[in-house]
Design an enzyme around this catalytic site. Structure first.
Site, mmCIF file in Angstrom:
data_model
loop_
_atom_site.group_PDB
_atom_site.id
_atom_site.type_symbol
_atom_site.label_atom_id
_atom_site.label_comp_id
_atom_site.label_asym_id
_atom_site.label_seq_id
_atom_site.Cartn_x
_atom_site.Cartn_y
_atom_site.Cartn_z
ATOM 1 N N LYS A 173 -11.174 16.525 -10.476
ATOM 2 C CA LYS A 173 -10.346 17.317 -11.458
ATOM 3 C C LYS A 173 -9.929 16.452 -12.479
ATOM 4 O O LYS A 173 -10.196 16.836 -13.608
ATOM 5 C CB LYS A 173 -9.289 17.994 -10.764
ATOM 6 N N LYS A 241 0.271 16.005 -18.328
ATOM 7 C CA LYS A 241 0.710 15.596 -16.898
ATOM 8 C C LYS A 241 -0.708 15.239 -16.451
ATOM 9 O O LYS A 241 -0.653 14.287 -15.447
ATOM 10 C CB LYS A 241 1.195 16.770 -16.182
#
Ligand code: NAD
Length: 299
Positions: A173, A241
Site C-alpha cells: 500500500k 499521513k
C-alpha cells in the site's frame, strides 16, 4: 466452515459502503464508530450496534477495522476495552486501514498471543471502488487465514492478492501511495502548464486520457480537477499521513525516495494552507498557487 458474524469498526467514507456490501451479502454485522451518525446509518441498514471495540470482538468472530491512522488502529485493537479485551482464540482480525507496516506487525503479534489470526489488508480504489465493490486488496498474513477470509474480501473487492507475511499488505500500500501521489503532482503540473500557456485544461484531460499518459488520476479525477470539484474522496490529510508512512519506511530500509520527497513537501504545503479536508486531487491548488494561474475550464 460456518459463516462468520462480522464486526466492523470505522464507518467513514470507505467503511460505510464496505459494511453495506457485507450486509447485502447476508452477513450478520456488529458495528462500532465514535461518530454516532455513521453508526445510525448502518444500523438503519440492518447492522447491530456495539459501544466499544471490545464489545464488537465479544459478539463476532471476524473483526474488520477501517480507521484513519496507525494510532487509531493501535488504540482500537490494543487499548482499553479494545479488540484484544473481547477476542477468543481462533477469531480473526483484518485491518483494512492504511497504517505503518511496523504497527501492523506489532498489532498482529499482540493479538496472536491470544490465539487470534491477523491479516493486514489495505485497499486501493478509493470511495468509488468501495461503493462499487471493486477495491484492490493487498494482503499480508498467513495463506490459511487469507483463504478463510477470501470470500469476505470478494464481497468488497475484485483484485485481491496475498502479498507476503504480516505487514506485506501495508508495504505494498505504501508503494501504491507513492505512485498515486506522484501521479497527482504530475497531472497537476501538466494542467497548470497547459492552462497558463493558454490551452483549455479540459482539452488536455480529454486527449491525454487516451494516450500513453492515460492513468487512474486523469480517468477518475481529471474532469473534477478542471471543474475545481475537490469534494473527498480521499482527503489530502490522509494521503499526507500515508506519505509520512512512506518516508518513514524508506528511512527504515535505507531507500532514498527523492521524487516522493518533493511531492511529500507539496502535500505538506497543502496541509499548511489548511486544505487537508480537500480530495487529494486538490493538490492541484498548490501547483496553481506556485504558477499564479488556475487550471480550470472556466479560468
Ligand atoms: P474517514 O476519516 O472517512 O473514516 C474513518 C472512520 O473511523 C470515521 O468514521 C471515524 O469516526 C472512525 N474512527 C476514528 N477513530 C475511531 C475510534 N477510535 N473508534 C471508532 N471509530 C473511529 O476515513 P476513510 O476515508 O474511510 O479512510 C479509512 C482508511 O482507509 C484510512 O486509513 C485511509 O487512509 C484508507 N483509505 C481511504 C481511501 C479513500 O479514498 N477514502 C482509499 C483507500 C484507503
Amino acid at each position: 466452515m460456518a459463516k462468520h458474524t462480522i464486526g466492523f469498526i470505522g464507518l467513514g467514507i470507505m467503511g460505510r459502503p464496505m459494511a453495506r456490501h457485507l450486509l447485502e451479502a447476508g452477513y450478520e454485522l456488529v458495528v462500532h464508530d465514535v461518530d454516532r451518525n455513521a453508526v445510525a446509518e448502518i444500523v438503519g441498514a440492518g447492522a447491530a450496534e456495539a459501544h466499544s471495540p471490545g464489545e464488537v470482538a465479544r459478539k463476532t468472530s471476524l473483526i474488520i477495522t477501517m480507521l484513519p491512522d496507525s494510532p487509531d488502529v493501535e488504540a482500537v485493537a490494543l487499548g482499553e476495552d479494545g479488540i484484544i479485551a473481547g477476542v477468543s482464540a481462533g477469531d480473526i482480525h483484518v485491518d483494512m486501514s492504511t497504517i505503518a507496516p511496523s504497527v501492523a506487525v506489532k498489532v498482529s503479534q499482540a493479538l496472536a498471543e491470544k490465539g487470534v489470526k491477523c491479516l493486514d489488508a489495505p485497499v486501493s480504489g478509493g470511495d468509488v471502488g468501495a461503493r462499487n465493490a471493486t477495491l484492490s486488496i493487498m494482503v499480508g498474513g498467513e495463506q490459511e487465514t487469507f483463504d478463510e477470509v477470501l470470500p469476505v474480501f470478494q464481497i468488497m473487492g475484485k483484485n485481491i492478492v496475498l502479498c507476503g507475511p504480516s505487514g506485506a499488505g501495508q508495504t505494498v500500500k505504501a508503494c501504491n501511495q507513492v505512485l498515486v501521489a506522484v501521479t497527482i503532482a504530475g497531472v497537476s503540473e501538466a494542467l497548470v502548464l497547459g492552462a497558463k500557456a493558454g490551452v483549455d485544461p479540459q482539452k488536455i484531460v480529454q486527449v491525454l486520457g487516451g494516450g500513453l499518459a492515460r492513468c487512474g488520476i486523469l480517468e477518475n479525477r481529471g474532469e473534477r480537477m478542471v471543474n475545481g470539484d475537490f469534494d473527498p474522496g480521499f482527503r489530502i490529510r490522509l494521503h499526507y499521513k500515508d506519505l509520512n508512512i512512506v518516508m518513514q519506511t524508506g528511512n527504515d530500509f535505507q531507500v532514498p525516495l527523492p521524487v516522493t520527497g518533493i511531492v511529500h513537501e507539496l502535500f505538506n504545503t497543502a496541509m499548511s494552507k489548511d486544505r487537508g479536508e480537500l480530495d487529494h486531487s486538490g493538490l492541484l491548488t498548490v501547483l496553481e498557487d506556485l504558477a499564479g494561474k488556475e487550471a480550470r475550464t472556466s479560468a
